[in-house]
Enzyme design. Structure first.
Site, short mmCIF file in Angstrom:
data_model
loop_
_atom_site.label_atom_id
_atom_site.label_comp_id
_atom_site.label_asym_id
_atom_site.label_seq_id
_atom_site.Cartn_x
_atom_site.Cartn_y
_atom_site.Cartn_z
N GLU A 13 -10.63 -3.80 -0.54
CA GLU A 13 -9.75 -4.92 -0.20
C GLU A 13 -9.27 -4.85 1.26
OE1 GLU A 13 -7.68 -5.98 -4.45
OE2 GLU A 13 -7.13 -4.09 -3.52
N GLY A 77 -7.62 -11.24 -11.60
CA GLY A 77 -8.28 -11.94 -12.70
C GLY A 77 -7.61 -13.30 -12.90
N MET A 174 -2.55 -5.71 -10.66
CA MET A 174 -1.88 -4.48 -11.07
C MET A 174 -0.82 -3.97 -10.10
SD MET A 174 -5.31 -2.68 -12.68
CE MET A 174 -4.49 -1.28 -13.41
N GLU A 175 -0.50 -4.74 -9.04
CA GLU A 175 0.43 -4.23 -8.02
C GLU A 175 1.46 -5.23 -7.51
OE1 GLU A 175 -2.98 -4.27 -7.38
OE2 GLU A 175 -3.40 -2.27 -8.15
N ASP A 198 -12.62 -12.48 -11.31
CA ASP A 198 -13.01 -12.55 -12.72
C ASP A 198 -11.95 -13.35 -13.45
OD1 ASP A 198 -11.01 -10.52 -14.22
OD2 ASP A 198 -11.44 -9.78 -12.24
#
Ligand code: ADE
Length: 230
Positions: A13, A77, A174-175, A198
């Protein structure tokens, strides 16, 4: 000249930021890079995956560099049915999808809310940049909405439906929420922006493998344009 911290979870990233900004590694152990880009001082870091890694890294960057802004950028996602891979989500706000009950956060004296609102000026700038990239055909679509975060890679039809319908998430990662919470506690304006790799459904793993590198690059390009607008 502003000092801007750009926080990514994974090496892939940060590749675009590193290359495009000519960033130099200044702390190998903590994966911290430094650059001057468009007259701004950039501190870029790979924080590691998940809520604890990202909160620790954000606090470290704030303590050491006192940034004017924090931008969390990367992939996610998609939950919003309108989104395709490589579309962008600008967070209006972020929240945890795995903190139960959320009322404990709302009652916490230091934080007092379970919904972390991003800085309105940064959100407006990100929207303007995304609109212009859509007009130029460089981005297909973007939405402004809620980004939900938790300590799991979501790859389940039922879970993604729940995050969309019950928590009104536009995308999941997730962050973003832990970085948001850390910035709120420290009084630093922040933005979370993600590109879709996704759909957090049963096929998420395959889609992630195919699109995560391209989505990471796309997100980096958008952040470069946002920084030019600051
Ligand atoms: N980041 C990218 N895709 C994700 C997913 N499906 N769940 C959590 N984080 C992600």
């Amino acid at each position: 000249m502003s000092k801007i911290a750009v926080i990514c979870a994974m090496d892939k990233e940060i590749i675009y930021i590193k290359e495009h900004f000519g960033a130099k590694l200044v702390d190998e152990k903590c994966s911290i890079y430094s650059a001057v880009f468009d007259g701004h001082e950039i501190i870029a870091t790979v924080c590691g995956i998940g809520k604890v890694n990202s909160a620790l890294s954000t606090q470290r960057i704030i303590d050491r560099f006192s940034p004017d802004y924090v931008i969390n950028v990367g992939i996610a996602g998609g939950l919003d049915r309108e989104l395709s891979v490589l579309d962008m989500v600008v967070a209006r706000d972020t929240m945890y999808h795995d903190f139960h009950p959320l009322s404990l956060l709302e009652e916490d004296k230091n934080i007092g809310t379970s919904v972390f609102e991003c800085d309105k000026t940064l959100v407006a700038l990100a929207e303007k940049v995304c609109e212009s990239l859509v007009e130029k055909g460089k981005v297909r679509k973007f939405v402004t909405g809620r980004i939900v975060s938790g300590d799991s890679f979501v790859e389940d039809d039922e879970k993604s439906r729940e995050l969309r319908e019950d928590l009104h998430g536009s995308c999941v990662e997730m962050e973003g929420a832990s970085i948001s919470q850390t910035c709120i506690v420290n009084g630093i304006p922040f933005l979370v922006i993600r590109s879709i790799s996704d759909f957090a459904d049963n096929n998420a793993g395959m889609s992630y493998d195919s699109f995560s590198t391209k989505a990471s690059e796309q997100a980096g390009q958008v952040v470069a344009e946002i920084i030019k607008g600051l």
